[in-house]
Design a protein around this motif. Sequence first.
Motif, PDB file in Angstrom:
ATOM      1  N   ALA A 107      15.204 -79.129  30.307  1.00 27.55           N
ATOM      2  CA  ALA A 107      16.462 -79.846  30.115  1.00 27.55           C
ATOM      3  C   ALA A 107      17.092 -79.220  29.092  1.00 27.55           C
ATOM      4  O   ALA A 107      18.409 -79.170  29.129  1.00 27.55           O
ATOM      5  N   PHE A 108      16.489 -79.089  27.827  1.00 29.25           N
ATOM      6  CA  PHE A 108      17.094 -78.644  26.556  1.00 29.25           C
ATOM      7  C   PHE A 108      17.594 -77.287  26.819  1.00 29.25           C
ATOM      8  O   PHE A 108      18.802 -76.780  26.324  1.00 29.25           O
ATOM      9  N   GLN A 109      16.689 -76.419  27.438  1.00 31.02           N
ATOM     10  CA  GLN A 109      17.151 -74.896  27.748  1.00 31.02           C
ATOM     11  C   GLN A 109      18.342 -75.063  28.581  1.00 31.02           C
ATOM     12  O   GLN A 109      19.274 -74.181  28.477  1.00 31.02           O
ATOM     13  N   LEU A 110      18.314 -75.829  29.717  1.00 35.15           N
ATOM     14  CA  LEU A 110      19.465 -75.825  30.354  1.00 35.15           C
ATOM     15  C   LEU A 110      20.721 -76.301  29.979  1.00 35.15           C
ATOM     16  O   LEU A 110      21.933 -75.780  30.159  1.00 35.15           O
ATOM     17  N   THR A 111      20.759 -77.030  28.977  1.00 33.78           N
ATOM     18  CA  THR A 111      21.582 -77.685  28.142  1.00 33.78           C
ATOM     19  C   THR A 111      22.412 -76.633  27.393  1.00 33.78           C
ATOM     20  O   THR A 111      23.701 -76.555  27.267  1.00 33.78           O
ATOM     21  N   LEU A 112      21.585 -75.874  26.872  1.00 33.04           N
ATOM     22  CA  LEU A 112      22.072 -74.580  25.948  1.00 33.04           C
ATOM     23  C   LEU A 112      22.689 -73.537  26.600  1.00 33.04           C
ATOM     24  O   LEU A 112      23.594 -72.943  26.420  1.00 33.04           O
ATOM     25  N   GLN A 113      22.079 -73.348  27.851  1.00 38.40           N
ATOM     26  CA  GLN A 113      22.746 -72.719  28.983  1.00 38.40           C
ATOM     27  C   GLN A 113      24.074 -72.980  29.606  1.00 38.40           C
ATOM     28  O   GLN A 113      24.606 -72.321  30.344  1.00 38.40           O
ATOM     29  N   HIS A 114      24.394 -74.237  29.372  1.00 38.35           N
ATOM     30  CA  HIS A 114      25.565 -74.947  30.134  1.00 38.35           C
ATOM     31  C   HIS A 114      25.236 -74.828  31.726  1.00 38.35           C
ATOM     32  O   HIS A 114      26.093 -74.241  32.386  1.00 38.35           O
ATOM     33  N   ASN A 115      24.182 -75.315  32.095  1.00 35.01           N
ATOM     34  CA  ASN A 115      23.790 -74.886  33.236  1.00 35.01           C
ATOM     35  C   ASN A 115      22.977 -76.367  33.731  1.00 35.01           C
ATOM     36  O   ASN A 115      22.545 -77.093  33.134  1.00 35.01           O
ATOM     37  N   ILE A 116      22.818 -76.394  35.338  1.00 33.67           N
ATOM     38  CA  ILE A 116      22.031 -77.601  35.729  1.00 33.67           C
ATOM     39  C   ILE A 116      21.281 -76.909  36.952  1.00 33.67           C
ATOM     40  O   ILE A 116      21.379 -75.726  37.175  1.00 33.67           O
ATOM     41  N   GLY A 120      23.648 -87.766  34.870  1.00 29.69           N
ATOM     42  CA  GLY A 120      23.191 -86.458  35.045  1.00 29.69           C
ATOM     43  C   GLY A 120      21.996 -85.939  34.560  1.00 29.69           C
ATOM     44  O   GLY A 120      21.644 -84.920  34.466  1.00 29.69           O
ATOM     45  N   TYR A 121      21.185 -87.171  34.173  1.00 29.20           N
ATOM     46  CA  TYR A 121      19.641 -86.923  33.708  1.00 29.20           C
ATOM     47  C   TYR A 121      18.840 -86.173  34.911  1.00 29.20           C
ATOM     48  O   TYR A 121      17.954 -85.352  34.461  1.00 29.20           O
ATOM     49  N   ARG A 122      19.179 -86.602  35.902  1.00 32.98           N
ATOM     50  CA  ARG A 122      18.519 -86.362  37.130  1.00 32.98           C
ATOM     51  C   ARG A 122      18.800 -84.710  37.577  1.00 32.98           C
ATOM     52  O   ARG A 122      17.623 -84.066  38.107  1.00 32.98           O
ATOM     53  N   GLN A 123      19.859 -84.562  37.299  1.00 31.22           N
ATOM     54  CA  GLN A 123      20.344 -83.083  37.513  1.00 31.22           C
ATOM     55  C   GLN A 123      19.640 -82.020  36.666  1.00 31.22           C
ATOM     56  O   GLN A 123      19.643 -80.895  36.700  1.00 31.22           O
ATOM     57  N   LEU A 124      18.999 -82.480  35.682  1.00 31.91           N
ATOM     58  CA  LEU A 124      18.435 -81.650  34.659  1.00 31.91           C
ATOM     59  C   LEU A 124      16.733 -81.793  34.724  1.00 31.91           C
ATOM     60  O   LEU A 124      16.154 -81.247  34.181  1.00 31.91           O
ATOM     61  N   GLY A 125      16.556 -82.460  35.849  1.00 38.79           N
ATOM     62  CA  GLY A 125      14.963 -82.658  36.022  1.00 38.79           C
ATOM     63  C   GLY A 125      14.534 -83.782  35.205  1.00 38.79           C
ATOM     64  O   GLY A 125      13.107 -83.775  35.545  1.00 38.79           O
ATOM     65  N   LEU A 126      15.080 -84.646  34.642  1.00 35.08           N
ATOM     66  CA  LEU A 126      14.553 -85.502  33.709  1.00 35.08           C
ATOM     67  C   LEU A 126      14.341 -86.807  34.590  1.00 35.08           C
ATOM     68  O   LEU A 126      15.027 -86.932  35.705  1.00 35.08           O
ATOM     69  N   ARG A 127      13.509 -87.867  34.092  1.00 40.99           N
ATOM     70  CA  ARG A 127      13.330 -89.137  34.494  1.00 40.99           C
ATOM     71  C   ARG A 127      13.939 -90.121  33.393  1.00 40.99           C
ATOM     72  O   ARG A 127      14.008 -89.620  32.217  1.00 40.99           O
ATOM     73  N   TYR A 128      14.219 -91.351  33.994  1.00 36.44           N
ATOM     74  CA  TYR A 128      14.739 -92.275  33.013  1.00 36.44           C
ATOM     75  C   TYR A 128      13.948 -92.563  31.535  1.00 36.44           C
ATOM     76  O   TYR A 128      14.627 -92.611  30.621  1.00 36.44           O
TER      77      TYR A 128
END
Length: 123
Positions: free
Chosen positions: A73-82, A32-40
């Motif tokens: 990614a932190f903001q998306l997580t707070l919003q329960h969004n991807i 799921g990290y790629r769905q938040l725009g993160l890299r490994y």
Amino acid sequence: MPYPTLYNTVKNSRFLYGLLKPVASFYANIAGYRQLGLRYDDILEDENDTAREALRRVSPKEQDLRNYRIRTAFQLTLQHNILSKDKWTKPEDDVRYLSPHLDEVVKEEEEREAFDAIKVVRK
């Protein structure tokens, strides 16, 4: 002589690579990290001295991009969004920018420990 590692064994064997590559891709997708725009390398622990030193050696531009990705990614997580599917990190864009620096720092630490462990015998 370096010891054989599982990574090198899989990488050098076409059969094992062909068998495990789809499993690795599937795992990276469900992580799921790629769905938040993160890299490994964005999700690696950065609270130890080795990682902090490696992050210090990364270019300032890459540090800014990393901070932006983590904040997004932190903001998306707070919003329960991807992110929308077109903004996900693509596998070809998920390059390791921190790992080479981490390897370099670890080698330097091992060398420093080996050098500090030398016993001087005076004649």
